[in-house]
Enzyme design. Structure first.
Site, PDB file in Angstrom:
ATOM      1  N   HIS A  10       0.818  -1.229   0.000  1.00 15.54           N
ATOM      2  CA  HIS A  10       0.000   0.000   0.000  1.00 15.54           C
ATOM      3  C   HIS A  10       0.848   1.275   0.000  1.00 15.54           C
ATOM      4  CE1 HIS A  10      -4.017  -1.720   0.428  1.00 15.54           C
ATOM      5  NE2 HIS A  10      -3.424  -2.681   1.084  1.00 15.54           N
ATOM      6  N   SER A  41      -3.510  -8.184   1.174  1.00 19.42           N
ATOM      7  CA  SER A  41      -3.934  -9.050   2.281  1.00 19.42           C
ATOM      8  C   SER A  41      -5.316  -8.673   2.798  1.00 19.42           C
ATOM      9  CB  SER A  41      -2.915  -8.999   3.420  1.00 19.42           C
ATOM     10  OG  SER A  41      -1.743  -9.695   3.056  1.00 19.42           O
ATOM     11  N   CYS A  42      -5.672  -7.386   2.653  1.00 23.41           N
ATOM     12  CA  CYS A  42      -7.003  -6.947   3.079  1.00 23.41           C
ATOM     13  C   CYS A  42      -8.085  -7.725   2.331  1.00 23.41           C
ATOM     14  CB  CYS A  42      -7.201  -5.455   2.820  1.00 23.41           C
ATOM     15  SG  CYS A  42      -5.800  -4.436   3.259  1.00 23.41           S
ATOM     16  N   ARG A 303      -1.558   4.705   3.153  1.00 21.05           N
ATOM     17  CA  ARG A 303      -1.838   5.520   1.960  1.00 21.05           C
ATOM     18  C   ARG A 303      -1.847   7.017   2.287  1.00 21.05           C
ATOM     19  NH1 ARG A 303      -2.823   2.877  -2.772  1.00 21.05           N
ATOM     20  NH2 ARG A 303      -2.764   0.650  -2.440  1.00 21.05           N
TER      21      ARG A 303
HETATM   22  P1  FAD Z   1       3.358  -4.215   3.728  1.00 21.85           P
HETATM   23  O1  FAD Z   1       2.005  -4.519   3.214  1.00 21.85           O
HETATM   24  O2  FAD Z   1       3.823  -4.935   4.950  1.00 21.85           O
HETATM   25  O3  FAD Z   1       4.363  -4.534   2.543  1.00 21.85           O
HETATM   26  C1  FAD Z   1       5.729  -4.307   2.617  1.00 21.85           C
HETATM   27  C2  FAD Z   1       6.351  -4.806   1.330  1.00 21.85           C
HETATM   28  O4  FAD Z   1       7.738  -4.482   1.340  1.00 21.85           O
HETATM   29  C3  FAD Z   1       6.274  -6.330   1.183  1.00 21.85           C
HETATM   30  O5  FAD Z   1       5.729  -6.634  -0.064  1.00 21.85           O
HETATM   31  C4  FAD Z   1       7.728  -6.782   1.343  1.00 21.85           C
HETATM   32  O6  FAD Z   1       8.016  -7.936   0.564  1.00 21.85           O
HETATM   33  C5  FAD Z   1       8.487  -5.573   0.859  1.00 21.85           C
HETATM   34  N1  FAD Z   1       9.829  -5.443   1.442  1.00 21.85           N
HETATM   35  C6  FAD Z   1      10.162  -5.470   2.753  1.00 21.85           C
HETATM   36  N2  FAD Z   1      11.462  -5.254   2.925  1.00 21.85           N
HETATM   37  C7  FAD Z   1      11.988  -5.074   1.687  1.00 21.85           C
HETATM   38  C8  FAD Z   1      13.302  -4.812   1.208  1.00 21.85           C
HETATM   39  N3  FAD Z   1      14.328  -4.665   2.045  1.00 21.85           N
HETATM   40  N4  FAD Z   1      13.485  -4.697  -0.140  1.00 21.85           N
HETATM   41  C9  FAD Z   1      12.438  -4.820  -1.000  1.00 21.85           C
HETATM   42  N5  FAD Z   1      11.178  -5.073  -0.583  1.00 21.85           N
HETATM   43  C10 FAD Z   1      10.956  -5.195   0.736  1.00 21.85           C
HETATM   44  N6  FAD Z   1      -5.755  -2.796   6.379  1.00 21.85           N
HETATM   45  C11 FAD Z   1      -6.877  -2.080   6.141  1.00 21.85           C
HETATM   46  O7  FAD Z   1      -6.827  -0.840   6.133  1.00 21.85           O
HETATM   47  N7  FAD Z   1      -8.081  -2.697   5.907  1.00 21.85           N
HETATM   48  C12 FAD Z   1      -8.202  -4.059   5.890  1.00 21.85           C
HETATM   49  O8  FAD Z   1      -9.298  -4.596   5.649  1.00 21.85           O
HETATM   50  C13 FAD Z   1      -7.055  -4.842   6.155  1.00 21.85           C
HETATM   51  N8  FAD Z   1      -7.129  -6.198   6.163  1.00 21.85           N
HETATM   52  C14 FAD Z   1      -6.002  -6.932   6.362  1.00 21.85           C
HETATM   53  C15 FAD Z   1      -6.104  -8.333   6.357  1.00 21.85           C
HETATM   54  C16 FAD Z   1      -4.971  -9.119   6.555  1.00 21.85           C
HETATM   55  C17 FAD Z   1      -5.096 -10.634   6.540  1.00 21.85           C
HETATM   56  C18 FAD Z   1      -3.703  -8.498   6.759  1.00 21.85           C
HETATM   57  C19 FAD Z   1      -2.461  -9.318   6.966  1.00 21.85           C
HETATM   58  C20 FAD Z   1      -3.594  -7.106   6.791  1.00 21.85           C
HETATM   59  C21 FAD Z   1      -4.745  -6.312   6.589  1.00 21.85           C
HETATM   60  N9  FAD Z   1      -4.679  -4.902   6.602  1.00 21.85           N
HETATM   61  C22 FAD Z   1      -5.826  -4.153   6.389  1.00 21.85           C
HETATM   62  C23 FAD Z   1      -3.416  -4.198   6.903  1.00 21.85           C
HETATM   63  C24 FAD Z   1      -2.694  -3.795   5.618  1.00 21.85           C
HETATM   64  O9  FAD Z   1      -2.502  -4.923   4.814  1.00 21.85           O
HETATM   65  C25 FAD Z   1      -1.356  -3.160   5.978  1.00 21.85           C
HETATM   66  O10 FAD Z   1      -1.567  -2.082   6.844  1.00 21.85           O
HETATM   67  C26 FAD Z   1      -0.639  -2.651   4.725  1.00 21.85           C
HETATM   68  O11 FAD Z   1      -0.383  -3.720   3.860  1.00 21.85           O
HETATM   69  C27 FAD Z   1       0.661  -1.949   5.068  1.00 21.85           C
HETATM   70  O12 FAD Z   1       1.297  -1.569   3.895  1.00 21.85           O
HETATM   71  P2  FAD Z   1       2.870  -1.282   3.863  1.00 21.85           P
HETATM   72  O13 FAD Z   1       3.158  -0.652   2.550  1.00 21.85           O
HETATM   73  O14 FAD Z   1       3.279  -0.586   5.086  1.00 21.85           O
HETATM   74  O15 FAD Z   1       3.610  -2.684   3.990  1.00 21.85           O
END
Ligand code: FAD
Length: 452
Positions: A10, A41-42, A303
């Site tokens: 996200h 994952s959401c 976001r």
């Molecule tokens: P993440 O989604 O954790 O992604 C991080 C990415 O970075 C990963 O793809 C990883 O592979 C990559 N990465 C990490 N380190 C490195 C590196 N060193 N080099 C290159 N790539 C790297 N939120 C909602 O608002 N509503 C919902 O309904 C909801 N439902 C959910 C249901 C489930 C089952 C889960 C698990 C989560 C849910 N969430 C929901 C939470 C939401 O998914 C997370 O808040 C969101 O994905 C966070 O986004 P992010 O970009 O911080 O990181």
């Protein structure tokens, strides 16, 4: 300017899209260590319940969405180090095993979190799962139709654990839901509502085991039981949804981290290193109602943070501080639907915020409308500062879908409205939908002690 983004979920997606849409002459590159780009994952529960056609559709974006706008995206590419003096990152091609140094002008970290194994013996047994991302989603999907799996243990009763429990119970598995706290969804809802959730789970066959401390997973190669301080529970499959680890190991010694490994950011979402910003689950964003950094790990917050960073990324001296987030979530638990926002009994205590909660129970429509026509029970919580009456949180729960009312409460928290504001707010009335006074008016009036 060259902007490198770490992570294609996200936070990474929003950063890239905003950069490409808002600026000319910005070279945008996302590195993602995973193979599948941007699994959402959401949307996992919808996939597990067969409400989407293909797992490959459960994603935030396809690589073409970025490249068609002139950006670059590399999957199977892990960023392993930052050279802050040279302003370069080390990028490892995980397929080829090669490494390169890539220069950046600005770096946005959205590396997120990984679910954690419990610190107990047996997490390496077969059929002990986690629940996040593409690979686990496909494994869980296969387990749903595996007849040898009869007993499923879900550890963690946050919204992810509840989603898992519901999915397996609906497939006819016997589900035991464990948590060390004393009520399911206790991090999200106050006790009057968790009592309803507890009953709903139990009525639908889920064995709710709260205040349980897991000591081991046992089995011969494959998991067979969950051991707790109180007893032994059969389990052919374990889903662990209890705790996460920020993906920040590689930043140690370069970027300031909290003692639990979250990236420390200032009010402008800047790290301690110039030109390096961080967003998403890997940071602790400012909670508006708590008034301090708090663990609010949501796609919505990632976001908003990414949008803020992109809006200010090229300013020499940012003037507008990131206002923070409220933290709102919604979920259905079998027939119950809830939305919650801001702080509650549990999170207020953790953040040392003084609150009073008012719990209001009513029916949604005028008394003459029968229950069979949808005039069902509704529960509303409004959590507020007892001195100023500023609304700090709240929740709605019913078998009818009131979740949009949860967004009314979220807006109240964000804009620091008071109980008096909500008691008088000019909402519509139409008996097909609500009462002469709207539900949120009534709940606020109740909190103020109006007799009705
Ligand atoms: P993440 O989604 O954790 O992604 C991080 C990415 O970075 C990963 O793809 C990883 O592979 C990559 N990465 C990490 N380190 C490195 C590196 N060193 N080099 C290159 N790539 C790297 N939120 C909602 O608002 N509503 C919902 O309904 C909801 N439902 C959910 C249901 C489930 C089952 C889960 C698990 C989560 C849910 N969430 C929901 C939470 C939401 O998914 C997370 O808040 C969101 O994905 C966070 O986004 P992010 O970009 O911080 O990181």
């Amino acid at each position: 300017a060259k902007v490198i983004i770490v992570g294609a979920s996200h936070g990474g997606h929003e950063s890239a899209i905003e950069l490409l849409d808002k600026y000319d002459n910005v070279d945008v590159t996302i590195y993602e260590m995973g193979d599948f780009v941007s699994f959402m994952s959401c949307g996992m529960q919808l996939y597990l319940e067969d409400q989407v056609t293909d797992v490959n559709d459960v994603r935030n974006f396809r690589p073409e969405d970025i490249t068609s706008k002139g950006g670059n995206i590399f999957n199977n590419h892990q960023v392993t180090a930052i050279d802050v003096d040279q302003k370069q990152v080390t990028v490892k091609d995980l397929k080829e095993g090669t490494e390169e140094q890539v220069a950046y002008d600005k770096l946005i970290l959205s590396s997120g979190v990984t679910p954690k194994n419990l610190p107990v013996p047996g997490t390496d047994l077969e059929n002990v799962y986690l629940m996040r991302g593409y690979d686990w989603a496909t494994k869980i999907k296969a387990a749903l139709t595996d007849d040898s799996i009869k007993n499923v243990a879900v550890v963690g009763s946050g919204y992810i654990g509840i989603e898992a429990a519901e999915v397996f119970a609906k497939k006819g598995k016997h589900v035991t839901l464990f948590d060390f706290i004393d009520r399911p969804l206790g991090n999200y809802l106050n006790h009057e509502m968790t009592e309803i959730i507890d009953k709903t789970l139990t009525d639908n066959g889920v064995q709710v085991e709260m205040s349980q401390s897991i000591t081991a997973f046992k089995g011969d190669g494959k998991v067979a039981s969950v051991e707790t301080k109180k007893g032994s529970y059969p389990a052919d499959l374990v889903i662990q949804a209890a705790g996460v680890q920020p993906n920040t190991e590689w930043l140690k010694g370069v970027v300031d981290l909290t003692d639990r490994g979250f990236i420390n950011v200032d009010g402008y979402l800047r790290t301690n290193v110039p030109d390096i910003f961080a967003v998403g689950d890997a940071i602790l964003p400012l909670s508006i109602p708590a008034g301090k950094p708090s663990p609010i790990a949501l796609a919505t917050t990632a976001r908003r943070e990414a949008q803020y960073v992109v809006n200010h990324i090229f300013e020499k001296k940012p003037t507008q501080i990131f206002k923070g987030v409220v933290g709102s979530s919604a979920l259905h638990v079998f027939d119950e639907h809830f939305a919650s926002t801001g702080v509650n009994e549990f999170t207020a205590e953790r953040s040392n915020v003084e609150i009073v909660n008012s719990h209001y129970v009513d029916h949604i429509r005028p008394a003459y409308v029968p229950e069979s026509e949808g005039n069902v029970r509704v529960d509303v919580d409004i959590t507020f500062d007892p001195h100023t009456h500023i609304v700090l949180g709240g929740a709605v729960l019913s078998t009818c879908d009131l979740t949009a009312q949860g967004n009314v409460l979220a807006l109240a928290v964000e804009h620091r409205l008071t109980l008096e504001d909500l008691a008088e707010a000019d909402f519509f009335f139409q008996p097909g939908y609500d009462r002469q006074w709207s539900l949120i008016n009534l709940a606020a009036q109740h909190a103020l002690g109006y007799a009705r």
